[in-house]
Design an enzyme around this catalytic site. Structure first.
Site, PDB file in Angstrom:
ATOM      1  N   LYS A 265      40.728  40.894  53.188  1.00 47.71           N
ATOM      2  CA  LYS A 265      40.336  40.055  52.050  1.00 47.71           C
ATOM      3  C   LYS A 265      41.250  38.831  51.971  1.00 47.71           C
ATOM      4  CE  LYS A 265      40.360  39.986  46.933  1.00 47.71           C
ATOM      5  NZ  LYS A 265      40.503  40.772  45.669  1.00 47.71           N
ATOM      6  N   LYS A 277      40.208  35.692  34.313  1.00 47.18           N
ATOM      7  CA  LYS A 277      41.396  36.500  34.044  1.00 47.18           C
ATOM      8  C   LYS A 277      42.205  35.878  32.915  1.00 47.18           C
ATOM      9  CE  LYS A 277      42.200  38.201  38.776  1.00 47.18           C
ATOM     10  NZ  LYS A 277      42.043  39.636  38.483  1.00 47.18           N
ATOM     11  N   ASP A 347      34.898  38.967  38.651  1.00 48.63           N
ATOM     12  CA  ASP A 347      36.279  39.205  39.072  1.00 48.63           C
ATOM     13  C   ASP A 347      36.375  40.340  40.096  1.00 48.63           C
ATOM     14  OD1 ASP A 347      38.974  38.852  39.190  1.00 48.63           O
ATOM     15  OD2 ASP A 347      39.421  39.817  37.272  1.00 48.63           O
ATOM     16  N   ARG A 351      35.392  42.886  46.891  1.00 48.34           N
ATOM     17  CA  ARG A 351      34.419  43.798  47.514  1.00 48.34           C
ATOM     18  C   ARG A 351      33.177  43.042  47.993  1.00 48.34           C
ATOM     19  NH1 ARG A 351      34.501  47.307  42.107  1.00 48.34           N
ATOM     20  NH2 ARG A 351      36.632  46.548  42.259  1.00 48.34           N
TER      21      ARG A 351
HETATM   22  N1  BES Z   1      42.453  40.517  43.004  1.00 54.02           N
HETATM   23  C1  BES Z   1      42.101  41.433  41.981  1.00 54.02           C
HETATM   24  C2  BES Z   1      42.911  42.728  42.049  1.00 54.02           C
HETATM   25  C3  BES Z   1      44.174  42.708  41.259  1.00 54.02           C
HETATM   26  C4  BES Z   1      44.144  42.757  39.871  1.00 54.02           C
HETATM   27  C5  BES Z   1      45.381  42.713  41.880  1.00 54.02           C
HETATM   28  C6  BES Z   1      45.302  42.762  39.155  1.00 54.02           C
HETATM   29  C7  BES Z   1      46.562  42.715  41.155  1.00 54.02           C
HETATM   30  C8  BES Z   1      46.522  42.753  39.796  1.00 54.02           C
HETATM   31  C9  BES Z   1      40.622  41.799  42.092  1.00 54.02           C
HETATM   32  O1  BES Z   1      39.789  40.816  42.602  1.00 54.02           O
HETATM   33  C10 BES Z   1      40.157  42.108  40.711  1.00 54.02           C
HETATM   34  O2  BES Z   1      40.179  41.232  39.901  1.00 54.02           O
HETATM   35  N2  BES Z   1      39.773  43.349  40.461  1.00 54.02           N
HETATM   36  C11 BES Z   1      39.361  43.770  39.176  1.00 54.02           C
HETATM   37  C12 BES Z   1      38.153  44.657  39.340  1.00 54.02           C
HETATM   38  C13 BES Z   1      37.453  44.956  38.061  1.00 54.02           C
HETATM   39  C14 BES Z   1      36.792  43.715  37.510  1.00 54.02           C
HETATM   40  C15 BES Z   1      36.415  46.030  38.327  1.00 54.02           C
HETATM   41  C16 BES Z   1      40.517  44.528  38.517  1.00 54.02           C
HETATM   42  O3  BES Z   1      41.212  45.290  39.213  1.00 54.02           O
HETATM   43  O4  BES Z   1      40.755  44.319  37.346  1.00 54.02           O
HETATM   44 ZN    ZN Z   2      40.711  39.419  43.898  1.00 52.38          ZN
HETATM   45 ZN    ZN Z   3      39.122  39.458  41.075  1.00 47.34          ZN
END
Ligand code: BES
Ligand code: ZN
Ligand code: ZN
Length: 496
Positions: A265, A277, A347, A351
């Site tokens: 990724k 975010k 967000d 995936r």
């Molecule tokens: N890049 C983030 C994962 C992440 C979140 C890494 C916080 C470090 C700290 C990913 O793209 C993401 O935002 N994932 C979401 C998924 C959710 C919306 C189902 C998450 O983990 O909050």
């Molecule tokens: Zn991400």
């Molecule tokens: Zn994200």
């Protein structure tokens, strides 16, 4: 940093700092240390008896003008309990030595190997520990006042081992340590410097320098290939996406041999898109390309180590931005595989881009897949910042990867991916949705989504959201990117 091997007996080595380690146990002054102590007239034994030198993990004892030794200083680093001593601790010991000497303006050191690291590739691990410790994240400081550089590090000792073996190990350590630092360099770059196009440029330059095959797909080719999931994330940004493909082909390819696909990724900045975010801590999301950078680092190392199998890295790279053309919650997209996806949260973009990366890797002929991604915050709920989570559709393959992780000294933990998770990503309007309809298990949900694109290809997903970045500096490493899981991927490719 210059690296070399010094075959002289430890006592005869003229060096500003001779370094070794000491275990936490009653007879701490044993083996090579006992021999050194004899030359020093029992100084070490007295330090141990006085309680000053306990061998507790990462304790440091600095002896000036050690009697009988040609070196100016002897630094002893605590290695903890011998039964817990492994490659992870050993790398930290070597790294801590380098960083603590550096703060004292000592720019040359000699690390004395002993008998404790015989159970693993000691010379290789020592060099890796030293190189990783020499990395700093202060790229854009205009004045680097306090940062003395370790100019040269030698290994010594390891009586009984062949010099040839040690030098081979050191060579491997250098290749792997430098590759991991290459990954860290990419991850540390801010997103205004490292856009998807610049990441592709850097990957291409590395590949050409290393004699690897390289193909950079631009947004037009991604569209021709119907990479709708990747393009849906990219459409919110004015920066176009790239798919970086780097290939290593062995000199004598065997028919029917496995082809390892490394899918990483590379979201060069993740704002969350329209599902934006919170601003607190958002700056860290420049690291959301750490999985892709790890794949590129692994390829760099493999170009030198030359595994027997073909290895292909596929790195989808994009920003995730809330621009005027951005996708919106509820939008339906078609992935390259033909599956339709309801994007309920923009967000959960990693995936989406990995779905097309996985499909493309299979199209290129990969028989085994590993992906690495800073995919979910939820993985840190389960594993904190200690281990990466490993998810799989094939436990045999996962076991091999976990064995590689143990050898490489990178912590990973197997996580569940039950069939039941499939039900939680069923969409009303489309085939699947990109977030759960229920609560909890966020890291497994992310993995379950990716599984939909692997079919029967043996696959391991590594969620490195908790382990790709150090929020605080450690005695053996700078704050910032860690470069994990480069070493594990290299070990896996070398042993497949
Ligand atoms: N890049 C983030 C994962 C992440 C979140 C890494 C916080 C470090 C700290 C990913 O793209 C993401 O935002 N994932 C979401 C998924 C959710 C919306 C189902 C998450 O983990 O909050
Ligand atoms: Zn991400
Ligand atoms: Zn994200």
């Amino acid at each position: 940093m210059q690296l070399s091997f010094d075959s002289r007996p430890a006592a005869q080595i003229e060096t500003p700092a001779l370094v070794t380690y000491v275990f936490e146990k009653d007879n701490r002054i044993e083996g090579a240390l006992a021999a050194l102590d004899q030359t020093m007239g029992g100084r070490l034994k007295r330090l141990a008896d006085s309680g000053e030198m306990t061998g507790k993990i990462l304790e440091t004892t600095l002896v000036h003008d050690p009697p009988g030794l040609a070196g100016t200083r002897l630094l002893l680093v605590g290695a903890g309990k011998p039964e817990k001593f492994d490659g992870i601790i050993f790398r930290r010991v070597a790294g801590l030595a380098l960083r603590s000497l550096r703060t004292k303006s000592i720019t040359r050191m000699t690390f004395l190997l002993r008998e404790g690291e015989r159970n693993f590739a000691g010379a290789e691990a020592a060099v890796e520990g030293l190189l990783l410790a020499s990395f700093d994240s202060d790229f854009y400081k205009t004045e680097k006042k306090n940062n003395k550089v370790m100019e040269s590090a030698a290994l010594a000792g390891a009586e009984g081992a062949s010099i040839e073996e040690i030098e081979k190990g050191m060579g491997r350590g250098r290749v792997i340590g430098e590759a991991q630092n290459f990954t860290r360099t990419l991850v540390n770059e801010p997103s205004n410097v490292l856009t998807p196009r610049i990441l592709a440029d850097r990957a291409e330059a590395m590949a050409r320098e290393c004699g690897l095959g390289v193909d950079i797909l631009d947004e037009k080719r991604a569209a021709e290939l119907k990479m709708g999931a990747l393009l849906s994330v990219a459409q919110g940004s004015i920066e176009p996406p790239r798919v970086i493909v780097v290939t290593y082909t062995p000199a004598q390819p065997k028919a029917g041999a496995p082809v390892l696909g490394l899918v990483g990724k590379a979201v060069t900045f993740d704002t969350g898109g329209i599902s934006i975010k919170p601003s607190e801590g958002m700056d860290k999301m420049k690291y959301d390309m750490a999985g892709g950078a790890a794949m590129l680092g692994a390829m760099k190392a493999l170009s030198a180590l030359k595994p027997a199998i073909k290895v292909i890295a596929v790195v989808p790279a994009t920003e995730n931005m809330p621009g005027g053309k951005a996708q919106k919650p509820g939008d339906v997209q078609f992935a390259m595989s033909g599956k339709s996806i309801e994007v309920l949260n923009t967000d959960a973009e990693g995936r989406l881009i990995l779905a097309d990366g996985i499909t493309y890797a299979k199209k290129l002929g990969c028989t085994h897949l590993v992906d690495a991604a800073t995919l979910t915050g939820a993985i840190t709920v389960a594993l904190a910042n200690v281990s990466a989570g490993a998810f799989t559709n094939n436990h045999e393959f996962e076991d091999r990867l976990l064995a590689s992780a143990r050898r490489a000294g990178e912590k990973m933990w197997p996580m569940p991916l039950d069939d039941e998770f499939r039900d939680l990503i069923k969409s009303t309007i489309a085939d699947i949705q990109n977030i759960s309809s229920g609560r909890g298990g966020g890291a497994s949900i992310g993995a379950a989504f990716l599984r939909e694109f692997t079919d029967d290809t043996p696959w391991v997903h590594l969620d490195i959201a908790g382990t790709a970045w150090l929020d605080d500096q450690k005695p053996w490493a700078a704050k910032g990117p860690t470069g994990m899981p480069v070493r594990t991927l290299v070990d896996l490719a070398m042993n497949m």
